[in-house]
Design a protein around this motif. Structure first.
Motif, PDB file in Angstrom:
ATOM      1  N   ILE A 219       0.800  -1.214   0.000  1.00  0.00           N
ATOM      2  CA  ILE A 219       0.000   0.000   0.000  1.00  0.00           C
ATOM      3  C   ILE A 219       0.839   1.273   0.000  1.00  0.00           C
ATOM      4  N   ILE A 222       1.193   2.330  -3.541  1.00  0.00           N
ATOM      5  CA  ILE A 222      -0.009   2.054  -4.327  1.00  0.00           C
ATOM      6  C   ILE A 222      -0.207   3.085  -5.439  1.00  0.00           C
ATOM      7  N   MET A 226      -0.380   1.846  -9.279  1.00  0.00           N
ATOM      8  CA  MET A 226      -1.630   1.913 -10.026  1.00  0.00           C
ATOM      9  C   MET A 226      -1.526   2.806 -11.264  1.00  0.00           C
ATOM     10  N   LEU A 240      -9.570   4.379  -5.519  1.00  0.00           N
ATOM     11  CA  LEU A 240      -8.908   3.123  -5.177  1.00  0.00           C
ATOM     12  C   LEU A 240      -8.632   3.058  -3.677  1.00  0.00           C
ATOM     13  N   PHE A 244      -9.821   0.415  -0.684  1.00  0.00           N
ATOM     14  CA  PHE A 244      -8.949  -0.086   0.377  1.00  0.00           C
ATOM     15  C   PHE A 244      -9.579   0.174   1.740  1.00  0.00           C
ATOM     16  N   PHE A 281      -1.112 -10.219  -6.212  1.00  0.00           N
ATOM     17  CA  PHE A 281      -1.167  -8.804  -6.587  1.00  0.00           C
ATOM     18  C   PHE A 281      -0.105  -8.453  -7.628  1.00  0.00           C
ATOM     19  N   ALA A 285      -2.081  -6.607 -10.581  1.00  0.00           N
ATOM     20  CA  ALA A 285      -1.777  -5.183 -10.711  1.00  0.00           C
ATOM     21  C   ALA A 285      -1.726  -4.725 -12.165  1.00  0.00           C
ATOM     22  N   THR A 294      -8.250  -6.588  -5.755  1.00  0.00           N
ATOM     23  CA  THR A 294      -7.152  -7.013  -4.881  1.00  0.00           C
ATOM     24  C   THR A 294      -6.866  -5.989  -3.796  1.00  0.00           C
ATOM     25  N   ILE A 295      -6.934  -4.712  -4.141  1.00  0.00           N
ATOM     26  CA  ILE A 295      -6.699  -3.659  -3.148  1.00  0.00           C
ATOM     27  C   ILE A 295      -7.698  -3.766  -2.005  1.00  0.00           C
ATOM     28  N   ASN A 357       4.934  -6.156  -3.573  1.00  0.00           N
ATOM     29  CA  ASN A 357       3.900  -7.144  -3.252  1.00  0.00           C
ATOM     30  C   ASN A 357       4.514  -8.472  -2.824  1.00  0.00           C
TER      31      ASN A 357
END
Length: 401
Positions: A219, A222, A226, A240, A244, A281, A285, A294-295, A357
């Motif tokens: 995170i 992130i 992303m 996003l 989370f 992830f 991703a 997944t987030i 990840n």
């Protein structure tokens, strides 16, 4: 649940906002100060290390005053740190402001957990702790995305000024709603340190470091992951983070519900699931839809570990829970600091924005191994409760078998 838990949740909301909003604003802050993304990641690491140091230090100092007054003082320190961050003319000063704000974090949640547990019946303690932490999870649904949006649209300094205002609201709420609690009789450093003689307390804290560290490995980075890998726009990072936060909220409720029933099986399921999801992830991703799902799963599985891990420490530190509770909050953030640092290292090494990840997956898997080991040790030498503590809160905390 007592209304006083609402005041604790409001304080947690402000703390949760300042802790997590930095993730969505790393690119803007890095650009403003002319530093790299991994260097800006030190704002996450520095905050986490401040929690680690502040948790035991301020909790020990807090044994000299009532718990309510200490919670109010901690919120005042939190407000000061965020004002420094909002006005910081240099990256170094910004980092200093983050550290000042972070000093209040661990002691607030540590003392707050004990206060929350003391407000309810023994079979509702994990639920009460989860209620307080709900403020932190809601911060990730409302406060963090809103702060990210404001930071990107108007300027990140406005975001941190707003967080300082949230801290003032939390301070007033605690003053109004939390009942006056006298300083625990017999509370002193030597008594609190006895909890750390129990190997189960240390194992629970190690699980905390590794398990929640797995979440932060992913995170922390992130935003660049992303935008550079999944192909989202900068503005999409806001929603996003909402996903989370929703995951965190649901995971917190789930963890609070089942930690009062089947604590260790809950930890097995969440830590194992977190390790698998973080490993996947690295693949998901690359797809916008799968990345978003997944987030949310990372948030849910990661935060489902918080109430059971915190209750595990309270259960095992039955003679002196306050310092152990705060140090465990520090352990969450030690994991955050470790994971953010390791994630930055693998990115700097050229392994790409998805490489953190894998770091997270390994950390979560290691936490699962420790959980299994802890349960095996407990079956061999079960802990028996003692009621020798002069602390009425400590005496009220049940021992998990």
């Amino acid at each position: 649940m007592p209304l006083a838990l609402l005041a604790l949740a409001v304080g947690a909301f402000g703390i949760g906002t300042t802790e997590f909003v930095i993730m969505g604003l790393l690119p803007e802050i890095a650009a403003d100060y002319g530093v790299s993304i991994p260097t800006a990641g030190l704002l996450v690491t520095g905050y986490a290390l401040g929690v680690v140091l502040g948790a035991p230090l301020l909790t020990v100092l807090g044994t000299k005053v009532s718990r309510k007054r200490m919670l109010m003082l901690l919120m005042g320190l939190f407000v000061l740190g965020n004002l420094v961050s909002a006005l910081a003319p240099s990256f170094g000063m910004m980092l200093a402001g983050r550290v000042v704000a972070s000093l209040a974090h661990g002691a607030f949640f540590g003392i707050g957990s004990v206060v929350a547990a003391d407000l309810v019946a023994p079979d509702r303690k994990a639920g009460a702790i989860a209620t307080m932490f709900t403020g932190l999870t809601i911060a990730n649904i409302v406060g963090v995305p809103l702060g990210t949006y404001i930071g990107q649209a108007v300027g990140w300094r406005i975001t941190f000024a707003g967080v300082a205002a949230l801290g003032i609201v939390g301070l007033l709420g605690i003053a109004k709603l939390v009942p006056a609690m006298p300083r625990p009789e017999g509370a002193h450093l030597r008594r609190e340190l006895t909890a750390f003689r129990n190997p189960q307390v240390l194992l629970a804290m190690a699980m905390t470091v590794l398990g929640f560290g797995g979440v932060f490995a992913a995170i922390t980075y992130i935003a660049p992951m992303m935008t550079h890998v999944a192909g989202y726009s900068d503005g999409a990072v806001t929603w996003l983070l909402v996903l989370f936060g929703i995951g965190m909220f649901l995971g917190n409720l789930l963890g609070g519900k089942y930690a009062d029933r089947k604590l260790m099986p809950m930890l097995y399921a969440t830590l194992g699931g977190l390790a698998v999801v973080l490993a996947l992830f690295t693949l998901t991703a690359h797809n916008k839809v799968l990345a978003a799902i997944t987030i949310m799963l990372v948030g849910a599985l990661g935060f489902a570990t918080v109430p059971p891990l915190q209750k595990r420490v309270l259960d095992q530190a039955h003679g002196a829970p306050t310092l152990a509770s705060a140090v465990n909050i520090g352990a969450f953030n030690l994991g955050n600091a470790l994971a953010a640092w390791l994630g930055g290292m693998v990115i700097t090494a050229g392994l790409g924005y998805t490489s953190p990840n894998w770091v997270g997956a390994v950390l979560a898997a290691a936490a699962l191994v420790l959980a299994i080991w802890s349960a095996a040790l407990e079956r061999r030498t079960p802990v028996t409760a003692t009621s020798t503590s002069a602390d009425p809160v400590a005496a009220a905390v049940p021992v998990h078998h």
